[in-house]
Design a protein around this motif. Sequence first.
Motif, PDB file in Angstrom:
ATOM      1  N   ALA A   1      49.038  59.113  35.912  1.00 63.86           N
ATOM      2  CA  ALA A   1      47.815  59.888  36.155  1.00 63.86           C
ATOM      3  C   ALA A   1      48.005  60.864  37.310  1.00 63.86           C
ATOM      4  CB  ALA A   1      46.649  58.947  36.451  1.00 63.86           C
ATOM      5  N   LEU A   2      48.630  60.393  38.372  1.00 69.67           N
ATOM      6  CA  LEU A   2      48.849  61.260  39.530  1.00 69.67           C
ATOM      7  C   LEU A   2      49.812  62.400  39.205  1.00 69.67           C
ATOM      8  CD1 LEU A   2      48.994  58.531  42.335  1.00 69.67           C
ATOM      9  CD2 LEU A   2      47.078  60.068  41.762  1.00 69.67           C
TER      10      LEU A   2
ATOM     11  N   ILE B   1      58.637  64.764  33.621  1.00 69.83           N
ATOM     12  CA  ILE B   1      58.521  64.223  34.984  1.00 69.83           C
ATOM     13  C   ILE B   1      57.662  62.958  34.964  1.00 69.83           C
ATOM     14  CG2 ILE B   1      57.574  64.663  37.298  1.00 69.83           C
ATOM     15  CD1 ILE B   1      58.354  67.658  36.839  1.00 69.83           C
ATOM     16  N   ALA B   2      56.567  62.986  34.212  1.00 69.24           N
ATOM     17  CA  ALA B   2      55.699  61.802  34.105  1.00 69.24           C
ATOM     18  C   ALA B   2      56.496  60.617  33.555  1.00 69.24           C
ATOM     19  CB  ALA B   2      54.488  62.095  33.222  1.00 69.24           C
TER      20      ALA B   2
ATOM     21  N   TRP C   1      42.523  61.679  40.150  1.00 72.65           N
ATOM     22  CA  TRP C   1      41.828  60.445  40.501  1.00 72.65           C
ATOM     23  C   TRP C   1      40.922  59.955  39.376  1.00 72.65           C
ATOM     24  CZ3 TRP C   1      44.219  57.701  43.784  1.00 72.65           C
ATOM     25  CH2 TRP C   1      45.059  58.345  44.700  1.00 72.65           C
ATOM     26  N   TYR C   2      40.477  60.863  38.518  1.00 68.48           N
ATOM     27  CA  TYR C   2      39.766  60.421  37.312  1.00 68.48           C
ATOM     28  C   TYR C   2      40.756  59.731  36.379  1.00 68.48           C
ATOM     29  CZ  TYR C   2      35.666  63.059  38.731  1.00 68.48           C
ATOM     30  OH  TYR C   2      34.571  63.518  39.412  1.00 68.48           O
ATOM     31  N   GLY C   3      41.969  60.261  36.315  1.00 64.76           N
ATOM     32  CA  GLY C   3      43.014  59.610  35.527  1.00 64.76           C
ATOM     33  C   GLY C   3      43.321  58.222  36.048  1.00 64.76           C
ATOM     34  N   VAL C   4      43.332  58.070  37.371  1.00 72.45           N
ATOM     35  CA  VAL C   4      43.555  56.751  37.972  1.00 72.45           C
ATOM     36  C   VAL C   4      42.435  55.795  37.559  1.00 72.45           C
ATOM     37  CG1 VAL C   4      43.599  55.486  40.165  1.00 72.45           C
ATOM     38  CG2 VAL C   4      44.956  57.587  39.899  1.00 72.45           C
TER      39      VAL C   4
ATOM     40  N   ILE D   1      47.390  57.721  26.810  1.00 74.75           N
ATOM     41  CA  ILE D   1      46.774  58.936  26.277  1.00 74.75           C
ATOM     42  C   ILE D   1      45.450  59.223  26.987  1.00 74.75           C
ATOM     43  CG2 ILE D   1      45.765  60.018  24.225  1.00 74.75           C
ATOM     44  CD1 ILE D   1      48.004  58.565  22.611  1.00 74.75           C
ATOM     45  N   GLY D   2      44.587  58.227  27.101  1.00 74.73           N
ATOM     46  CA  GLY D   2      43.313  58.423  27.800  1.00 74.73           C
ATOM     47  C   GLY D   2      43.510  58.779  29.259  1.00 74.73           C
ATOM     48  N   THR D   3      44.487  58.140  29.885  1.00 76.55           N
ATOM     49  CA  THR D   3      44.812  58.428  31.280  1.00 76.55           C
ATOM     50  C   THR D   3      45.250  59.880  31.431  1.00 76.55           C
ATOM     51  OG1 THR D   3      45.436  56.139  31.682  1.00 76.55           O
ATOM     52  CG2 THR D   3      46.334  57.780  33.195  1.00 76.55           C
ATOM     53  N   ALA D   4      46.117  60.332  30.525  1.00 79.81           N
ATOM     54  CA  ALA D   4      46.607  61.715  30.591  1.00 79.81           C
ATOM     55  C   ALA D   4      45.477  62.712  30.358  1.00 79.81           C
ATOM     56  CB  ALA D   4      47.728  61.929  29.570  1.00 79.81           C
TER      57      ALA D   4
END
Length: 179
Positions: free
Chosen positions: A58-59, A83-84, A26-29, A14-17
């Motif tokens: 994330a990407l 897709i994710a 890249w912030y998600g990464v 959730i935080g990553t998304a």
Amino acid sequence: VVAELSLGLFLDMIGTAVAAVALGPWYGVEVAVATHGIAIGRNSAAVLPFTLVNIAGALVWGYGIRRFAMGQTFTRYFVLSLIAGTVCTLVAVPIILSLFASGTGHAVDGLALTLQNLGLPLTVAVFAGNLMTSLPAKLITGFVALSLLLFVHARWRRDRAEFPLLDQLSRLGRSARTS
């Protein structure tokens, strides 16, 4: 919550998304790596290979919104979350098969075992079990992230050009409150 209730879902992104959609891939990464670093300290190093799964998510969410305009409509965002889920499964299955042949300890292990007992080869059973778990999990994750972003969007409007769905949903919410 997932571990305590033995839910057959992966709700660890959730935080990553949120970071990937709101700020960029890249912030998600960065959030994915940080989250797994914290998880290693709390659990074990066994979660480390799954950092790649979160990075992939994330990407997908970040570039899906920014490069492929998947935040234009509800339908496109729904497809982006599917897709994710698919990409995360494609990354997770080789990790599971190569490093965790006896299982990961997650509830999805039982689903894969059931599919294997029904006659599916191990690779297909692990893939199918993971996909059946990952798709609903990424849909939930995507829409929890969307809900959190709506809250933030209402307070601090940022660059909305890449995610017009937030404006559409905000307008719907305002019109529902006034009627």
